[in-house]
Design a protein around this motif. Structure first.
Motif, PDB file in Angstrom:
ATOM      1  N   GLU A 129       0.860  -1.178   0.000  1.00 29.55           N
ATOM      2  CA  GLU A 129       0.000   0.000   0.000  1.00 29.55           C
ATOM      3  C   GLU A 129       0.896   1.227   0.000  1.00 29.55           C
ATOM      4  O   GLU A 129       2.027   1.182   0.499  1.00 29.55           O
ATOM      5  CB  GLU A 129      -0.928   0.025   1.214  1.00 29.55           C
ATOM      6  CG  GLU A 129      -1.961  -1.083   1.206  1.00 29.55           C
ATOM      7  CD  GLU A 129      -2.853  -1.037   2.438  1.00 29.55           C
ATOM      8  OE1 GLU A 129      -3.894  -1.705   2.428  1.00 29.55           O
ATOM      9  OE2 GLU A 129      -2.504  -0.327   3.404  1.00 29.55           O
ATOM     10  N   GLU A 130       0.386   2.329  -0.525  1.00 24.92           N
ATOM     11  CA  GLU A 130       1.233   3.507  -0.675  1.00 24.92           C
ATOM     12  C   GLU A 130       1.196   4.442   0.528  1.00 24.92           C
ATOM     13  O   GLU A 130       2.026   5.345   0.631  1.00 24.92           O
ATOM     14  CB  GLU A 130       0.805   4.290  -1.924  1.00 24.92           C
ATOM     15  CG  GLU A 130       1.011   3.511  -3.220  1.00 24.92           C
ATOM     16  CD  GLU A 130       0.570   4.302  -4.434  1.00 24.92           C
ATOM     17  OE1 GLU A 130      -0.443   5.013  -4.314  1.00 24.92           O
ATOM     18  OE2 GLU A 130       1.250   4.226  -5.475  1.00 24.92           O
ATOM     19  N   GLY A 131       0.265   4.233   1.451  1.00 27.80           N
ATOM     20  CA  GLY A 131       0.034   5.195   2.520  1.00 27.80           C
ATOM     21  C   GLY A 131       1.257   5.469   3.370  1.00 27.80           C
ATOM     22  O   GLY A 131       1.674   6.628   3.531  1.00 27.80           O
ATOM     23  N   VAL A 132       1.854   4.427   3.943  1.00 25.66           N
ATOM     24  CA  VAL A 132       2.989   4.604   4.849  1.00 25.66           C
ATOM     25  C   VAL A 132       4.204   5.134   4.092  1.00 25.66           C
ATOM     26  O   VAL A 132       4.946   5.982   4.594  1.00 25.66           O
ATOM     27  CB  VAL A 132       3.333   3.279   5.558  1.00 25.66           C
ATOM     28  CG1 VAL A 132       4.605   3.417   6.384  1.00 25.66           C
ATOM     29  CG2 VAL A 132       2.178   2.862   6.452  1.00 25.66           C
ATOM     30  N   ILE A 133       4.416   4.653   2.869  1.00 28.04           N
ATOM     31  CA  ILE A 133       5.550   5.128   2.078  1.00 28.04           C
ATOM     32  C   ILE A 133       5.384   6.606   1.744  1.00 28.04           C
ATOM     33  O   ILE A 133       6.347   7.387   1.795  1.00 28.04           O
ATOM     34  CB  ILE A 133       5.708   4.281   0.803  1.00 28.04           C
ATOM     35  CG1 ILE A 133       6.236   2.884   1.172  1.00 28.04           C
ATOM     36  CG2 ILE A 133       6.635   4.959  -0.200  1.00 28.04           C
ATOM     37  CD1 ILE A 133       6.475   1.975   0.006  1.00 28.04           C
ATOM     38  N   ASN A 134       4.158   7.036   1.431  1.00 30.20           N
ATOM     39  CA  ASN A 134       3.916   8.459   1.168  1.00 30.20           C
ATOM     40  C   ASN A 134       4.183   9.297   2.407  1.00 30.20           C
ATOM     41  O   ASN A 134       4.732  10.407   2.315  1.00 30.20           O
ATOM     42  CB  ASN A 134       2.481   8.668   0.682  1.00 30.20           C
ATOM     43  CG  ASN A 134       2.266   8.153  -0.739  1.00 30.20           C
ATOM     44  OD1 ASN A 134       3.229   8.029  -1.512  1.00 30.20           O
ATOM     45  ND2 ASN A 134       1.037   7.845  -1.094  1.00 30.20           N
ATOM     46  N   GLN A 135       3.788   8.787   3.577  1.00 30.74           N
ATOM     47  CA  GLN A 135       4.083   9.503   4.819  1.00 30.74           C
ATOM     48  C   GLN A 135       5.588   9.609   5.041  1.00 30.74           C
ATOM     49  O   GLN A 135       6.091  10.649   5.486  1.00 30.74           O
ATOM     50  CB  GLN A 135       3.437   8.787   6.006  1.00 30.74           C
ATOM     51  CG  GLN A 135       1.922   8.868   6.032  1.00 30.74           C
ATOM     52  CD  GLN A 135       1.328   8.049   7.169  1.00 30.74           C
ATOM     53  OE1 GLN A 135       2.026   7.648   8.090  1.00 30.74           O
ATOM     54  NE2 GLN A 135       0.032   7.809   7.091  1.00 30.74           N
TER      55      GLN A 135
END
Length: 461
Positions: free
Chosen positions: A78-84
């Protein structure tokens, strides 16, 4: 020659733990490296990408974040944590070419992570790991950070573990795994399926239990209130999940920084990571080490009265300081490692070991089974810090809880069809048999004259 470590941080939990790990590592190095010159301790975790200088060990760092890159591979489906992570203060610490992500995620399903995403990204994972390895002069170990409850952490994480064994069999593989609370319905399936892979392919597993960490936070909060003798206006950590998870991740990161201190700093009795597995994992298939650290109040930035040196040795054998919800004192120790950081002497360690040994149950064939280390550099803001790693039969209590949760679901075949789309149903039986076999090995340790692996140990020729 410096010895390097590469982290592989997988899934939401693994990346959040790794973020705290890198923050602590930078804080320690900035405290003890005042010259701003890229040195051997820094090269263990980081590489310098400043192209203006040819000598890699004499590069003016300036602002370290701008010229240092973490020796790390970042994976999340998922991209959420990497975007953070890319928006955080640490964003420039990571080489974005070492990121692997997808959009939909593994849906809390080990089989999707392991068989679907693992195979899909096999080549890409292999290439990014290879690129990290090529930047190393003397790679000593891989550190995997992942959870057991989610699909990416458990599924992709264990897929990467097998891949590392295939491609780099001589490099030690350490897995730091987090057992979840009951917030993921399919968590018991994922944990049991992942544990089979960990038992077979990891050199050393450092399990951590979310519930144990929450209990530690609650105890520290209670102590702080008692010392202040006033009501704290801040919300209780146990009710504020975001703050609680930050504190919990900080404890895990502190444990990992203590474990790797000998790679980075001088000491009177430094311990290499390969010595951990050599001394604390007596038989193949029993790589699980229980961890405890003291003091904990400093790890959480809580201002309480500092603990004396002798107190922290007593602490690490206390159930309240364990990062798993178990009580080791009433079970059998096969081996015990003690890594002390701070201005102390080797005689301080031996004195405390001799003081505590009579109260510990050491297995009959390894009565002197203590591995000790002393690093002269204490963590930032602490006079001392002690990490205890124990191969202890009490860990089967944790395994028993996981088994019961697994059986409650599997007896009704609940949610199982989500997994059998990607694998044979027999994989569940094999994973359960592996867990039961693991529990039997640790149970055998508690029978004084029974060898826990008597059928498996080959005679020495």
């Amino acid at each position: 020659m410096p010895r390097e470590l590469i982290t592989v941080q997988v899934g939401q939990c693994g990346n959040q733990v790794a973020t705290r790990f890198w923050e602590l590592a930078l804080r320690e190095h900035s405290t003890f490296n005042k010259s701003g010159v890229f040195d051997e301790p820094l090269s263990s975790f980081f590489r310098n990408v400043d192209p203006r200088y040819a000598d890699p060990l004499n590069i003016p760092v300036g602002n370290p974040i701008n010229t240092l890159k973490a020796r790390s591979v970042v994976v999340d489906m998922e991209e959420g944590v990497i975007n953070q992570l890319l928006k955080s203060e640490l964003s420039e610490l990571f080489d974005t070419q070492q990121f692997i992500s997808d959009v939909s995620g593994a849906g809390n399903n080990w089989a999707v992570g392991h068989f679907e995403y693992g195979e899909r990204y096999r080549w890409e994972i292999s290439e990014k790991v290879r690129r990290s390895v090529e930047h190393c002069d003397a790679l000593q170990s891989f550190f995997l950070m992942h959870s057991m409850g989610g699909g990416t952490g458990s599924g992709v994480g264990t897929f990467i573990l097998k891949l590392l064994e295939e491609e780099y069999p001589e490099v030690f593989r350490f897995s730091t795994v987090v057992y979840p609370e009951d917030d993921v319905v399919t968590g018991p399936y994922n944990s049991v399926l992942a544990m089979k892979e960990l038992t077979e392919h990891a050199d050393c597993v450092l399990p951590v239990d979310n519930q144990a960490l929450m209990d530690i936070l609650a105890k520290i909060e209670t102590s702080r209130q008692r010392v202040k003798d006033v009501k704290d206006d801040v919300a209780d950590l146990t009710n504020d999940k975001r703050k609680a998870f930050d504190k919990m991740n900080n404890i895990i990161a502190h444990m990992l920084n203590n474990l790797t201190c000998s790679m980075r700093f001088e000491g009177m009795l430094n311990v290499d990571l390969n010595e951990i597995t050599m001394n604390l994992v007596p038989f193949p298939g029993m790589p699980y080490l229980m961890s405890s650290i003291s003091p904990l109040y400093s790890v959480l930035d809580v201002k309480l009265e500092p603990r004396r040196l002798d107190q922290i040795f007593t602490d690490v054998f206390n159930k309240d300081f364990q990062l798993l919800k178990v009580d080791p004192k009433h079970s059998i120790y096969m081996a015990c490692g003690l890594i002390l950081r701070g201005d102390a002497k080797i005689s301080d360690i031996h004195r405390n070991v001799n003081r505590l040994r009579p109260g510990l149950k050491m297995i009959h064939w390894n009565q002197e089974g203590f591995k000790v280390g002393l690093c002269n550099v204490a963590p930032s803001g602490m006079p001392y810090s002690l990490l205890c790693l124990a191969n202890n039969s009490a860990i089967r209590t944790q395994f028993g809880r996981i088994k019961q949760q697994f059986l409650r679901l599997s007896k009704r075949k609940a949610h199982m069809y989500h997994y059998t789309k990607y694998m044979e149903a027999s994989v569940f039986n094999e994973a359960l048999e592996s867990l039961e076999d693991l529990m039997e090995r640790y149970a055998g340790v508690e029978q004084p004259f029974q060898n826990p692996l008597k059928e498996r140990i080959q005679p020495v020729v």
